[in-house]
Motif scaffolding. Structure first.
Motif, short mmCIF file in Angstrom:
data_model
loop_
_atom_site.label_atom_id
_atom_site.label_comp_id
_atom_site.label_asym_id
_atom_site.label_seq_id
_atom_site.Cartn_x
_atom_site.Cartn_y
_atom_site.Cartn_z
N LEU A 69 0.87 -1.17 0.12
CA LEU A 69 0.14 -0.03 0.17
C LEU A 69 0.69 1.08 0.25
CD1 LEU A 69 -2.79 -1.77 2.00
CD2 LEU A 69 -2.85 -1.02 0.17
N THR A 70 2.21 1.08 0.39
CA THR A 70 2.81 2.83 0.78
C THR A 70 3.64 2.07 -0.49
OG1 THR A 70 3.15 1.90 3.54
CG2 THR A 70 4.78 3.45 1.27
N ARG A 103 -12.10 -4.25 -1.27
CA ARG A 103 -10.72 -3.02 -1.35
C ARG A 103 -10.57 -2.33 -0.15
NH1 ARG A 103 -10.63 -0.66 -7.12
NH2 ARG A 103 -12.30 1.22 -6.23
N VAL A 104 -9.49 -2.49 -0.09
CA VAL A 104 -8.71 -1.79 0.90
C VAL A 104 -7.43 -0.52 0.76
CG1 VAL A 104 -8.64 -3.49 2.64
CG2 VAL A 104 -7.00 -3.61 0.95
N ARG A 105 -7.23 0.44 0.66
CA ARG A 105 -6.17 1.27 1.00
C ARG A 105 -5.95 1.68 2.27
NH1 ARG A 105 -9.35 7.16 -1.11
NH2 ARG A 105 -10.04 7.34 1.30
N GLY A 106 -4.85 2.04 2.19
CA GLY A 106 -4.04 3.12 3.52
C GLY A 106 -4.14 4.70 3.48
N VAL A 107 -4.20 4.87 4.73
CA VAL A 107 -4.80 6.56 4.40
C VAL A 107 -2.90 6.47 6.00
CG1 VAL A 107 -4.72 8.39 5.61
CG2 VAL A 107 -6.89 6.82 3.91
N PHE A 108 -1.88 7.57 5.44
CA PHE A 108 -0.52 7.10 5.52
C PHE A 108 -0.60 8.94 6.40
CE2 PHE A 108 -0.22 4.37 2.47
CZ PHE A 108 0.11 4.02 3.16
N LYS A 109 -0.54 9.13 7.35
CA LYS A 109 -0.05 10.25 8.25
C LYS A 109 1.11 10.26 9.17
CE LYS A 109 -1.74 13.52 12.56
NZ LYS A 109 -2.40 13.15 13.62
N LEU A 110 2.44 10.83 9.33
CA LEU A 110 3.79 11.27 9.54
C LEU A 110 4.07 11.66 11.00
CD1 LEU A 110 6.80 10.39 9.23
CD2 LEU A 110 6.93 12.93 8.28
N LEU A 111 3.82 10.55 11.60
CA LEU A 111 4.15 11.24 13.29
C LEU A 111 5.13 11.14 13.55
CD1 LEU A 111 2.45 7.96 14.88
CD2 LEU A 111 1.38 10.71 14.06
N GLU A 112 6.72 10.82 12.66
CA GLU A 112 7.58 11.65 13.48
C GLU A 112 8.95 11.21 12.47
OE1 GLU A 112 10.47 9.25 16.94
OE2 GLU A 112 8.73 10.28 17.74
N VAL A 127 -1.30 3.78 10.35
CA VAL A 127 -1.97 4.08 9.19
C VAL A 127 -3.18 3.36 9.47
CG1 VAL A 127 -1.51 2.48 7.21
CG2 VAL A 127 0.24 3.32 8.95
N ALA A 128 -4.32 3.90 8.64
CA ALA A 128 -5.64 3.50 8.74
C ALA A 128 -5.60 2.27 6.93
CB ALA A 128 -6.25 4.40 8.69
N ILE A 129 -6.31 1.69 7.71
CA ILE A 129 -6.05 0.96 6.04
C ILE A 129 -7.65 0.75 5.83
CG2 ILE A 129 -5.99 -1.40 5.22
CD1 ILE A 129 -3.66 -1.91 6.39
N LEU A 139 -8.33 -2.00 10.10
CA LEU A 139 -6.62 -1.38 11.22
C LEU A 139 -6.21 -0.17 11.19
CD1 LEU A 139 -3.73 -1.16 10.33
CD2 LEU A 139 -4.59 -4.01 9.85
N ILE A 140 -5.34 0.29 12.40
CA ILE A 140 -5.36 1.78 12.76
C ILE A 140 -3.75 0.80 13.08
CG2 ILE A 140 -6.80 2.62 12.22
CD1 ILE A 140 -7.45 2.67 15.54
N CYS A 141 -2.62 1.08 13.27
CA CYS A 141 -1.96 0.94 13.85
C CYS A 141 -0.53 3.08 14.55
CB CYS A 141 -1.03 -0.15 13.08
SG CYS A 141 0.00 0.36 11.58
#
Length: 149
Positions: A69-70, A103-112, A127-129, A139-141
């Protein structure tokens, strides 16, 4: 973009991937690779009798899609990156099942993002899928990875 410039994006959503279909074939191959043949994953007839109404992907299959996904996202990649490795995860939660065929997708937030050693960067992304057409994410992680430039 230089890694130091990407680091300045901490706290922001930095990317979204394309949608990836989670087919029964992918689920079956994951079962083969891991030895997890629980019927809710590989037996459509029995799984249809459960509250899921059919087969669902393994939670760890969904998690294992993070690198794909990335790669299929618009997340910035630091110039000169020659290798990335998984380092770990924080606060992993499986929130909703991914039914076969969804279907799934990733949403990415940079924390650090910080340089651990010269040329070795460690990033933590929230990340939220997401599952297409559903309110809850699969999932979230907080995903920790390292890349080398």
């Amino acid at each position: 973009m230089q890694a130091a410039d990407i680091a300045k994006l901490a706290g922001q959503q930095i990317g979204t991937s394309e949608w990836i279909e989670v087919t029964q074939e992918r689920i079956d191959r994951f079962a083969e690779a891991t030895g997890d043949f629980q019927f809710i994953h590989v037996d459509p007839v029995r799984a249809a009798q459960t509250p899921f109404g059919g087969t669902i992907a393994h939670g760890f299959l969904t998690l294992s899609l993070l690198p794909l996904l990335t790669e299929r996202s618009d997340c910035p990649v630091a110039e000169g990156t020659n290798m990335c490795v998984n380092y770990g995860s924080n606060k992993l939660r499986f929130l909703a099942p991914v039914r076969a065929g969804k279907r799934v997708r990733g949403v990415f937030k940079l924390l650090e993002l910080e340089e651990k050693r010269p040329g070795q960067w460690q990033q933590v992304m929230e990340v939220a899928i997401e599952i297409e057409g559903e309110d809850k994410p699969a999932l979230i992680c907080e995903w920790i990875s390292q890349f080398f430039v």
